[in-house]
Design a protein around this motif. Structure first.
Motif, PDB file in Angstrom:
ATOM      1  N   PRO A   1       0.821  -1.223   0.000  1.00  0.00           N
ATOM      2  CA  PRO A   1       0.000   0.000   0.000  1.00  0.00           C
ATOM      3  C   PRO A   1       0.851   1.268   0.000  1.00  0.00           C
ATOM      4  CG  PRO A   1      -0.841  -1.576   1.605  1.00  0.00           C
ATOM      5  CD  PRO A   1       0.477  -2.114   1.125  1.00  0.00           C
ATOM      6  N   ASP A   2       2.029   1.196   0.596  1.00  0.00           N
ATOM      7  CA  ASP A   2       2.915   2.372   0.602  1.00  0.00           C
ATOM      8  C   ASP A   2       3.296   2.787  -0.814  1.00  0.00           C
ATOM      9  OD1 ASP A   2       2.870   2.422   3.345  1.00  0.00           O
ATOM     10  OD2 ASP A   2       4.732   1.277   3.580  1.00  0.00           O
ATOM     11  N   GLU A   3       3.231   1.841  -1.753  1.00  0.00           N
ATOM     12  CA  GLU A   3       3.582   2.143  -3.137  1.00  0.00           C
ATOM     13  C   GLU A   3       2.383   2.649  -3.925  1.00  0.00           C
ATOM     14  OE1 GLU A   3       5.193  -0.089  -7.214  1.00  0.00           O
ATOM     15  OE2 GLU A   3       5.350  -1.106  -5.259  1.00  0.00           O
ATOM     16  N   PHE A   4       1.229   2.013  -3.748  1.00  0.00           N
ATOM     17  CA  PHE A   4       0.125   2.377  -4.639  1.00  0.00           C
ATOM     18  C   PHE A   4      -0.854   3.398  -4.064  1.00  0.00           C
ATOM     19  CE2 PHE A   4      -1.823  -1.386  -2.558  1.00  0.00           C
ATOM     20  CZ  PHE A   4      -3.088  -0.908  -2.266  1.00  0.00           C
ATOM     21  N   ILE A   5      -0.950   3.536  -2.736  1.00  0.00           N
ATOM     22  CA  ILE A   5      -1.889   4.516  -2.163  1.00  0.00           C
ATOM     23  C   ILE A   5      -1.517   5.949  -2.565  1.00  0.00           C
ATOM     24  CG2 ILE A   5      -2.739   5.556  -0.023  1.00  0.00           C
ATOM     25  CD1 ILE A   5      -4.105   2.965  -0.704  1.00  0.00           C
ATOM     26  N   PRO A   6      -0.227   6.374  -2.479  1.00  0.00           N
ATOM     27  CA  PRO A   6       0.113   7.739  -2.930  1.00  0.00           C
ATOM     28  C   PRO A   6      -0.223   7.981  -4.402  1.00  0.00           C
ATOM     29  CG  PRO A   6       1.900   6.841  -1.605  1.00  0.00           C
ATOM     30  CD  PRO A   6       0.946   5.709  -1.871  1.00  0.00           C
TER      31      PRO A   6
END
Length: 686
Positions: A478-483
């Motif tokens: 999620p740290d990669e795709f949420i932003p």
């Protein structure tokens, strides 16, 4: 005697034949008795065609009868038949002739008349042209001035007086140079006279002075008039006042090329300048730096203080940035809060770094707007031409990627472009594209992490967390795709989907596990800023499943409250009215403030995992202070990242209400959490 008459007739005929003036003899009935060659040449007939025919043949049909009557009246009573007459040649061509008639009476016959004719068509046409020219001269809106060989004024038209304010008596004999504005150099005038004398014509724009002392711009044409020997005898100048037109053109040009708020070049003009400098760089062998400057958190000023304040800030920013540039630098505003700079240099790392530092330093002091101090910073991306790219569009992309990396690294700094940044940008683009496919094809799954109540050890809540099962990359963090989802706006449909899934699962667990079970759902700042409460489809799911609003806790960040605009405030207010509880996630890592907790009716604070991990150090004091503050305001506390029994015991001892972390469980799919919940009554956490 007969021989003498014959000799006289022969002489008379010889004179007629050789006379350059058209001559005809016409009898009482209007019949040509004789015509000479010159007469025939005027009308385009032969002598045979005219002799014996009526003189009416040379006049328009409408005039023929009246002219015959005048002819006969003249022969009977005399009078005057001299004058100018419109006639027709044999081919129908219109002519104007000057004729004079003389009566004479042959022996024993009626009076005839002798007619002398001159073709004055060309003269009449010239006269008409002169009349037209005179009318144009007098009525023209263009000023006309005529000077003699010595360039002394000998004539002006009325428009000259209108445009300059001078009457003829005031300028007669003057040199037009006496009305100079003083704006042009002596070289300008010498060059004008050189061209005029060489070509006989000069066309251009020139500033002169009106009688009232004001300068005006005129479009001027000067023509030389020469005699047959080539000597200049006159100069004719024609001009019009184009001052207002030029001002309008200048205004339109500025509007098309300059930003109205900052008075800096806009993107269009900046692009032209960039192309010019790049062309020059190719010839000189130097390098050029393109800097893109994005103002950090500018949107918060617009949202909190209004667009007028935002415009004032932009104008002040522009002045500071401009003053921080070297003389050869170019600054432009190319977007809302984005500026661009061109720097030419031979040793780019040194000069560019200094310029970037000056620019950042120029923004370090606060701006004062409406008696409020406003602090801003900037993120600067730098790309070098031709080192990084010889394509200007690519150069912009490179600088933008460098700026993006500064944003991700905490802002208020600068960065050079590198291939690694380019690769990262490609990954972001491809990941964003994959996100769109993932939404369409249902590649997401909601995981859940339990939250326990410390005083009872019971699992009372769970946090819904989204996971992405990529078809080729596997589980994506999620740290990669949420932003990226937030940046692209995809977080709105994704967040609504996650919330709907979580509420559906909540209804199931309330039925099978605990009717008071609660669900925490993360709301992105983008969701709260880009949609109204009525558009949050997941809220309607509560009613659909028969759930109370207080069954759900929405988790938001501290930063959202710091820069909360009207829509965010309204959405949070309506969520509270619906009974939905609000938690501040990662509390203590941002801009903590008691005022925010009171204003927004916060129900929970979630202590950041970094403080929990440091409970043996300064984290203990921070957790103790947060818990005490929260309880004084009637706010519950959840500690995140709890991994050990010791941490749990310490948090219980200092009054923490709930814990969440690997001590209880990792985030797991719904089925695994269901088994977890059904397999335990109380969790051993103390």
């Amino acid at each position: 005697m007969a021989d003498a008459n014959r000799d006289t007739d022969s002489l008379f005929q010889a004179i007629l034949d050789r006379c350059p003036i058209g001559i005809a003899v016409i009898d009482y009935n209007g019949i040509y008795l004789t015509v000479n060659p010159a007469y025939c040449a005027i009308y385009g007939y032969t002598q045979q065609q005219m002799r014996g025919n009526s003189f009416k043949m040379i006049f328009p049909p409408a005039d023929q009868q009246s002219l015959l009557e005048r002819h006969q009246h003249f022969l009977e009573f005399g009078g005057d038949l001299r004058g100018e007459w419109p006639v027709r040649k044999s081919d129908g061509t219109a002519l104007t002739v000057l004729s004079e008639s003389v009566r004479f009476s042959p022996l024993g016959g009626k009076a005839d008349r002798l007619v002398y004719v001159l073709d004055i068509t060309d003269r009449k046409q010239a006269q008409e042209q002169m009349k037209i020219a005179a009318a144009v001269y007098e009525s023209s809106h263009e000023a006309i001035v005529v000077t003699d060989a010595d360039n002394k004024i000998i004539s002006i038209n009325p428009a000259f007086t209108t445009l300059t304010g001078y009457q003829f008596d005031e300028v007669k004999g003057c040199n037009p140079g006496e009305f100079k504005s003083g704006r042009h150099s002596s070289f300008f005038y010498s060059e004008m006279w050189r061209v005029l004398n060489e070509t006989g014509l000069w066309i251009g724009e020139i500033w002169d002075r009106h009688k009232n002392g004001n300068d005006f711009l005129k479009a001027l044409t000067i023509t030389l008039i020469k005699d047959v020997k080539g000597n200049v005898i006159k100069h004719v100048g024609m001009f019009s006042d184009i001052t207002l037109r030029k001002e309008h053109e200048e205004q339109i040009w500025r509007q098309a090329n300059y930003d109205a708020t900052t008075e800096l070049p806009n993107r269009h003009l900046f692009q032209q300048k960039l192309e010019q400098v790049a062309h020059s760089i190719k010839r000189t062998g130097r390098v050029m730096a393109l800097m893109l400057i994005d103002i950090d958190n500018f949107k918060s000023v617009n949202d909190s203080m209004g667009h007028r304040a935002g415009d004032i800030l932009l104008a002040s920013l522009a002045r500071r940035l401009f003053n921080a540039l070297p003389e050869d630098g170019t600054l432009a505003r190319i977007g809302g809060d984005e500026f661009a700079v061109i720097i030419t240099c031979t040793n780019h790392p040194c000069k560019c770094e200094n310029v970037a530092k000056y620019l950042l330093e120029s923004l370090s002091n606060p701006f004062t707007i409406d008696d409020e101090s406003v602090f801003v910073s900037a993120s600067i991306g730098i790309s070098i031409y031709p080192t990084d790219s010889e394509n200007l569009e690519e150069l912009f992309k490179n600088a933008d990627q460098a700026m993006y990396s500064v944003k991700n690294s905490g802002r208020n700094g600068f960065s050079y472009y590198s291939p690694a940044l380019h690769n990262a940008a490609l990954v972001r683009m491809r990941t964003t594209n994959d996100l769109r496919v993932a939404l369409r094809e249902g590649q997401f799954e909601v995981y859940y992490q339990p939250i326990a109540t410390l005083d009872t050890g019971k699992i009372a809540k769970a946090e819904a967390l989204v996971r992405w099962h990529h078809p080729t990359r596997g589980l994506v963090s999620p740290d990669e795709f949420i932003p990226l989802a937030e940046e692209s706006g995809l977080i709105v449909p994704l967040g609504n989907w996650v919330a709907c899934q979580a509420i559906s699962q909540l209804a199931c667990w309330q039925q099978t596990y605990d009717p008071n079970f609660k669900m925490s759902i993360n709301l992105s700042p983008v969701q709260l800023r880009s949609q109204d409460f009525v558009d949050m489809t997941w809220v309607k799911e509560l009613k659909h499943h028969g759930l109370q609003g207080n069954s759900v806790i929405v988790e938001i960040t501290e930063g959202l409250l710091l820069n909360a605009e009207n829509r965010v405030n309204e959405n949070l207010h309506l969520l509270h009215q619906a009974g939905i509880q609000i938690a501040i996630d990662d509390f203590g890592t941002g801009y903590s403030s008691l005022a925010y907790l009171r204003k927004f009716n916060i129900d929970y604070l979630k202590i950041d995992r970094s403080f929990v991990a440091d409970l043996d150090g300064v984290g203990y004091e921070l957790c103790l202070a947060i818990i005490a503050m929260a309880h004084s305001l009637g706010v519950m506390v959840i500690a995140e990242g709890v991994e050990t029994v010791q941490q749990s015991q310490t948090l219980s001892r200092i009054g923490c209400d709930h814990i969440q972390g690997y001590l209880l469980s990792r985030p797991l799919p719904a089925d695994d959490i269901s088994r977890f919940l059904s397999g335990c009554s109380d969790v051993v956490i103390n």
